[in-house]
Scaffold this motif. Structure first.
Motif, PDB file in Angstrom:
ATOM      1  N   MET A   1     -26.840  -4.613   9.305  1.00 24.47           N
ATOM      2  CA  MET A   1     -26.849  -5.143  10.657  1.00 24.47           C
ATOM      3  C   MET A   1     -27.738  -6.112  10.897  1.00 24.47           C
ATOM      4  O   MET A   1     -27.731  -7.462  11.226  1.00 24.47           O
ATOM      5  CB  MET A   1     -27.254  -3.957  11.693  1.00 24.47           C
ATOM      6  CG  MET A   1     -27.493  -4.622  13.151  1.00 24.47           C
ATOM      7  SD  MET A   1     -25.976  -5.211  13.999  1.00 24.47           S
ATOM      8  CE  MET A   1     -25.170  -3.752  14.704  1.00 24.47           C
TER       9      MET A   1
ATOM     10  N   SER B   1     -26.587  -9.460   9.291  1.00 24.41           N
ATOM     11  CA  SER B   1     -25.657 -10.059  10.079  1.00 24.41           C
ATOM     12  C   SER B   1     -26.592 -10.921  11.053  1.00 24.41           C
ATOM     13  O   SER B   1     -26.335 -11.914  11.577  1.00 24.41           O
ATOM     14  CB  SER B   1     -24.820  -9.350  10.636  1.00 24.41           C
ATOM     15  OG  SER B   1     -25.227  -8.352  11.709  1.00 24.41           O
ATOM     16  N   ILE B   2     -27.552 -10.352  11.533  1.00 27.00           N
ATOM     17  CA  ILE B   2     -28.468 -10.983  12.721  1.00 27.00           C
ATOM     18  C   ILE B   2     -29.194 -12.329  12.109  1.00 27.00           C
ATOM     19  O   ILE B   2     -29.259 -13.349  12.493  1.00 27.00           O
ATOM     20  CB  ILE B   2     -29.619 -10.131  13.092  1.00 27.00           C
ATOM     21  CG1 ILE B   2     -28.845  -9.293  14.072  1.00 27.00           C
ATOM     22  CG2 ILE B   2     -30.545 -10.878  13.781  1.00 27.00           C
ATOM     23  CD1 ILE B   2     -29.611  -7.819  14.287  1.00 27.00           C
TER      24      ILE B   2
ATOM     25  N   ASN C   1     -26.660 -15.256  11.741  1.00 30.45           N
ATOM     26  CA  ASN C   1     -25.866 -15.553  12.771  1.00 30.45           C
ATOM     27  C   ASN C   1     -25.666 -17.288  13.046  1.00 30.45           C
ATOM     28  O   ASN C   1     -26.585 -17.913  12.327  1.00 30.45           O
ATOM     29  CB  ASN C   1     -26.176 -14.869  14.000  1.00 30.45           C
ATOM     30  CG  ASN C   1     -27.346 -15.745  14.927  1.00 30.45           C
ATOM     31  OD1 ASN C   1     -27.355 -17.005  15.394  1.00 30.45           O
ATOM     32  ND2 ASN C   1     -28.486 -15.097  15.057  1.00 30.45           N
TER      33      ASN C   1
ATOM     34  N   TRP D   1     -26.312 -19.434  15.122  1.00 27.13           N
ATOM     35  CA  TRP D   1     -27.222 -20.153  15.730  1.00 27.13           C
ATOM     36  C   TRP D   1     -28.642 -20.533  14.953  1.00 27.13           C
ATOM     37  O   TRP D   1     -29.048 -21.478  14.588  1.00 27.13           O
ATOM     38  CB  TRP D   1     -27.802 -19.613  17.096  1.00 27.13           C
ATOM     39  CG  TRP D   1     -28.642 -20.518  17.836  1.00 27.13           C
ATOM     40  CD1 TRP D   1     -28.750 -21.545  18.458  1.00 27.13           C
ATOM     41  CD2 TRP D   1     -30.539 -19.825  17.818  1.00 27.13           C
ATOM     42  NE1 TRP D   1     -30.105 -22.013  19.220  1.00 27.13           N
ATOM     43  CE2 TRP D   1     -31.018 -21.085  18.493  1.00 27.13           C
ATOM     44  CE3 TRP D   1     -31.043 -19.239  17.372  1.00 27.13           C
ATOM     45  CZ2 TRP D   1     -32.409 -21.062  18.942  1.00 27.13           C
ATOM     46  CZ3 TRP D   1     -32.521 -19.090  17.536  1.00 27.13           C
ATOM     47  CH2 TRP D   1     -32.968 -20.178  18.249  1.00 27.13           C
TER      48      TRP D   1
ATOM     49  N   ASP E   1     -33.620 -23.264  21.200  1.00 27.98           N
ATOM     50  CA  ASP E   1     -33.326 -22.809  22.468  1.00 27.98           C
ATOM     51  C   ASP E   1     -34.380 -23.295  23.295  1.00 27.98           C
ATOM     52  O   ASP E   1     -35.518 -23.889  23.150  1.00 27.98           O
ATOM     53  CB  ASP E   1     -33.367 -21.079  22.412  1.00 27.98           C
ATOM     54  CG  ASP E   1     -34.727 -20.426  22.109  1.00 27.98           C
ATOM     55  OD1 ASP E   1     -35.733 -21.230  22.576  1.00 27.98           O
ATOM     56  OD2 ASP E   1     -34.869 -19.557  21.612  1.00 27.98           O
TER      57      ASP E   1
ATOM     58  N   GLN F   1     -38.211 -22.522  22.950  1.00 27.80           N
ATOM     59  CA  GLN F   1     -38.852 -23.588  21.735  1.00 27.80           C
ATOM     60  C   GLN F   1     -38.889 -25.021  22.201  1.00 27.80           C
ATOM     61  O   GLN F   1     -39.863 -25.570  21.733  1.00 27.80           O
ATOM     62  CB  GLN F   1     -37.829 -23.441  20.785  1.00 27.80           C
ATOM     63  CG  GLN F   1     -37.812 -21.791  19.934  1.00 27.80           C
ATOM     64  CD  GLN F   1     -37.001 -21.596  18.853  1.00 27.80           C
ATOM     65  OE1 GLN F   1     -35.821 -22.274  19.181  1.00 27.80           O
ATOM     66  NE2 GLN F   1     -37.309 -20.890  17.946  1.00 27.80           N
TER      67      GLN F   1
END
Lengths: 139, 68
Positions: free
Chosen positions: A1, A4-5, A8, A10, A76, A79
């Motif tokens: 898991m 995959s984070i 990703n 982004w 984002d 930031q």
């Protein structure tokens, strides 16, 4: 898991933007060094080569600004806010200190000539302090 | 502005990193929103609303209106 984070879209895009900016900055620094030290060590007295390398350095600088824009747009909103505050602090601090420094030179308060490199170093230091302050505030 | 992001995230058993991935923001941003240190923009608030399938006003609460 967690894998995959980390991977990703982004995050990957941001990492790519940082790498691109680092590459442009690195090339800009190298061309700056060549343009600065070349006339002394590589092509003494040849103004044509100096002009060419200064032009190359300027063009790479434009690319670096573009890469920085891409990097900032990819961040984002928090930031971007941290970056904006740090840049505002750096610009304001640089302007005030830079003009005071220049005045000290023109009024002979200091004996040496005011060097722009000191201003660049000061602005970089203020920018880094701004980033640290912003990151700490929103931790 | 107060919000229920932490509660909603905990109900779904998501980590901050997982939520940040779903919203395309950094984990730092999720943490700052949860702690009330940063108010998200309207587009991000709508994104959060869609993700949890809840109206914005049930996730975010204006502290000035709640104190009246």
């Amino acid at each position: 898991m967690s894998k995959s984070i980390e991977c990703n879209e982004w995050t990957r895009k941001n990492a790519q933007n940082v790498k691109r900016l680092a590459l442009w900055t690195g090339i800009w620094l190298v061309t700056m060094a060549i343009a600065a030290f070349g006339p002394k060590f590589l092509w003494p007295g040849n103004e044509m080569i100096s002009t060419i390398f200064i032009a190359i350095n300027w063009l790479i600088g434009v690319g670096m600004i573009w890469a920085n824009g891409q990097h900032l747009r990819g961040l984002d909103e928090l930031q971007q806010k941290i970056q904006l505050e740090a840049m505002a602090l750096s610009l304001g601090g640089g302007l005030i200190c830079g003009l005071s420094y220049s005045l000290m030179d023109t009024t002979n308060v200091i004996q040496s000539d005011a060097e722009i490199s000191y201003l660049v170093m000061l602005m970089s230091a203020i920018y880094m302090v701004g980033l640290l302050r912003g990151n700490r505030r929103y931790q | 502005m107060k919000n229920k992001l932490k509660v909603l995230r905990a109900e779904r058993d998501w980590t901050q990193a997982q939520l940040s991935e779903k919203l395309d923001v950094s984990r730092q941003t999720i943490n700052a929103i949860e702690k009330g240190k940063f108010d998200p923009s309207l587009p991000l608030a709508f994104k959060i609303s869609r993700l949890f399938d809840l109206p914005i006003e049930s996730i975010f609460e204006d502290e000035s209106s709640s104190s009246k």
